[in-house]
Scaffold this motif. Structure first.
Motif, short mmCIF file in Angstrom:
data_model
loop_
_atom_site.label_atom_id
_atom_site.label_comp_id
_atom_site.label_asym_id
_atom_site.label_seq_id
_atom_site.Cartn_x
_atom_site.Cartn_y
_atom_site.Cartn_z
N PHE A 179 0.77 -1.23 -0.04
CA PHE A 179 -0.14 -0.04 -0.08
C PHE A 179 0.95 1.27 -0.12
O PHE A 179 1.63 1.27 0.83
CB PHE A 179 -0.87 0.16 1.14
N VAL A 180 0.64 2.17 -0.97
CA VAL A 180 1.29 3.21 -1.00
C VAL A 180 0.70 4.54 -1.19
O VAL A 180 -0.26 4.40 -1.85
CB VAL A 180 2.28 3.04 -2.53
N ALA A 181 0.98 5.88 -0.69
CA ALA A 181 0.13 6.79 -0.57
C ALA A 181 0.53 7.48 -1.81
O ALA A 181 1.94 7.60 -2.30
CB ALA A 181 0.69 7.79 0.39
N GLY A 182 -0.26 8.06 -2.66
CA GLY A 182 0.16 8.77 -3.84
C GLY A 182 -0.40 10.22 -3.67
O GLY A 182 -1.12 10.60 -2.78
N ASP A 183 -0.28 10.74 -4.82
CA ASP A 183 -0.35 12.28 -5.14
C ASP A 183 -2.12 12.50 -5.28
O ASP A 183 -2.26 11.85 -6.17
CB ASP A 183 0.24 13.04 -6.03
N PRO A 184 -2.86 13.18 -4.54
CA PRO A 184 -4.31 13.09 -4.66
C PRO A 184 -4.55 13.84 -6.03
O PRO A 184 -5.59 13.54 -6.67
CB PRO A 184 -4.51 14.15 -3.70
N LEU A 185 -3.69 14.57 -6.82
CA LEU A 185 -3.91 15.21 -7.88
C LEU A 185 -3.92 14.13 -9.16
O LEU A 185 -4.20 14.39 -10.13
CB LEU A 185 -3.10 16.43 -8.30
N LEU A 186 -3.17 13.29 -8.97
CA LEU A 186 -2.72 12.08 -9.85
C LEU A 186 -3.79 10.91 -9.88
O LEU A 186 -3.72 10.08 -10.93
CB LEU A 186 -1.46 11.58 -9.86
N ALA A 187 -4.57 11.17 -8.93
CA ALA A 187 -5.72 9.92 -8.96
C ALA A 187 -6.90 10.36 -9.90
O ALA A 187 -7.52 11.41 -9.87
CB ALA A 187 -6.36 9.73 -7.40
N SER A 188 -7.18 9.10 -10.67
CA SER A 188 -8.10 9.46 -11.65
C SER A 188 -9.78 8.76 -11.35
O SER A 188 -9.49 7.68 -10.80
CB SER A 188 -7.94 8.84 -13.00
N LYS A 189 -10.76 9.48 -11.58
CA LYS A 189 -12.08 9.10 -11.15
C LYS A 189 -12.35 7.95 -12.38
O LYS A 189 -12.22 8.64 -13.56
CB LYS A 189 -13.04 9.99 -10.94
N VAL A 190 -12.97 6.88 -12.15
CA VAL A 190 -13.30 5.90 -13.21
C VAL A 190 -14.89 6.10 -13.47
O VAL A 190 -15.78 6.17 -12.53
CB VAL A 190 -13.19 4.47 -12.48
N SER A 191 -14.92 6.54 -14.62
CA SER A 191 -16.44 6.89 -15.21
C SER A 191 -17.29 5.57 -15.50
O SER A 191 -16.78 4.72 -15.76
CB SER A 191 -16.31 7.74 -16.34
N ARG A 192 -18.41 5.87 -15.44
CA ARG A 192 -19.45 4.59 -15.60
C ARG A 192 -19.52 4.50 -17.18
O ARG A 192 -19.47 5.55 -17.76
CB ARG A 192 -20.75 5.04 -15.09
N ASP A 193 -19.66 3.11 -17.76
CA ASP A 193 -19.35 3.06 -19.12
C ASP A 193 -20.90 3.41 -19.33
O ASP A 193 -21.76 2.96 -18.84
CB ASP A 193 -19.23 1.68 -19.26
N LYS A 194 -21.07 3.79 -20.56
CA LYS A 194 -22.32 4.18 -21.27
C LYS A 194 -22.50 2.94 -22.12
O LYS A 194 -21.58 2.40 -22.74
CB LYS A 194 -22.38 5.33 -22.09
N PRO A 195 -23.84 2.32 -22.25
CA PRO A 195 -24.15 1.27 -23.19
C PRO A 195 -23.78 1.71 -24.75
O PRO A 195 -24.06 2.72 -25.19
CB PRO A 195 -25.37 0.95 -22.93
N ALA A 196 -23.13 0.83 -25.14
CA ALA A 196 -22.59 0.95 -26.68
C ALA A 196 -24.19 1.01 -27.52
O ALA A 196 -25.08 0.57 -27.35
CB ALA A 196 -22.01 -0.37 -27.04
N PRO A 197 -23.73 1.88 -28.47
CA PRO A 197 -25.27 2.02 -29.44
C PRO A 197 -25.43 0.64 -30.13
O PRO A 197 -24.39 0.12 -30.66
CB PRO A 197 -24.74 3.35 -30.35
N ASP A 198 -26.40 0.55 -30.72
CA ASP A 198 -26.78 -0.67 -31.29
C ASP A 198 -26.41 -0.60 -32.92
O ASP A 198 -27.28 0.38 -33.34
CB ASP A 198 -28.38 -1.00 -31.04
N ASN A 199 -25.67 -1.21 -33.40
CA ASN A 199 -25.19 -0.80 -34.67
C ASN A 199 -26.03 -1.63 -35.67
O ASN A 199 -26.11 -1.52 -36.91
CB ASN A 199 -23.69 -1.11 -34.87
N ASN A 200 -26.74 -2.70 -35.39
CA ASN A 200 -27.38 -3.57 -36.11
C ASN A 200 -29.11 -3.79 -35.62
O ASN A 200 -29.38 -4.74 -34.91
CB ASN A 200 -26.85 -5.07 -36.14
N PRO A 201 -29.63 -2.61 -35.90
CA PRO A 201 -31.06 -2.77 -35.31
C PRO A 201 -31.94 -3.32 -36.28
O PRO A 201 -31.58 -3.47 -37.61
CB PRO A 201 -31.50 -1.11 -35.50
N GLU A 202 -32.83 -4.28 -35.70
CA GLU A 202 -33.74 -5.06 -36.43
C GLU A 202 -34.63 -4.12 -37.34
O GLU A 202 -35.32 -3.23 -36.70
CB GLU A 202 -34.37 -6.03 -35.60
N ILE A 203 -34.76 -4.48 -38.43
CA ILE A 203 -35.51 -3.84 -39.58
C ILE A 203 -36.86 -4.43 -39.68
O ILE A 203 -36.92 -5.80 -39.80
CB ILE A 203 -34.78 -3.71 -40.77
#
Length: 74
Positions: free
Chosen positions: A50-74
């Motif tokens: 366990f190592v202490a890091g610089d608070p300015l270098l920590a990155s927030k993990v964003s929530r993934d958005k669902p991928a767009p549907d490239n093959n919509p049923e026609i």
């Protein structure tokens, strides 16, 4: 005398470090440090320490958005 501290950063955070020429994403655990007067990110390094890091270098993990549907049923 009440010493209120700010809230802990919300969400999932990652700290990226370079170890043996590989960029490692390390999960962050925030801990309050009275001597620093703020929240410090602690991360588990690839060497399992366990190592202490610089608070300015920590990155927030964003929530993934669902991928767009490239093959919509026609």
């Amino acid at each position: 005398m009440s010493t209120d501290k700010p809230r802990r950063p919300h969400g999932r955070w990652t700290y990226f470090i370079m170890h043996e020429d590989i960029l490692w994403p390390c999960p962050v655990h925030w801990e309050w440090e009275d001597s620093y007067g703020g929240w410090i990110p602690y991360y588990l390094s690839p060497t399992l320490e366990f190592v202490a890091g610089d608070p300015l270098l920590a990155s927030k993990v964003s929530r993934d958005k669902p991928a767009p549907d490239n093959n919509p049923e026609i």
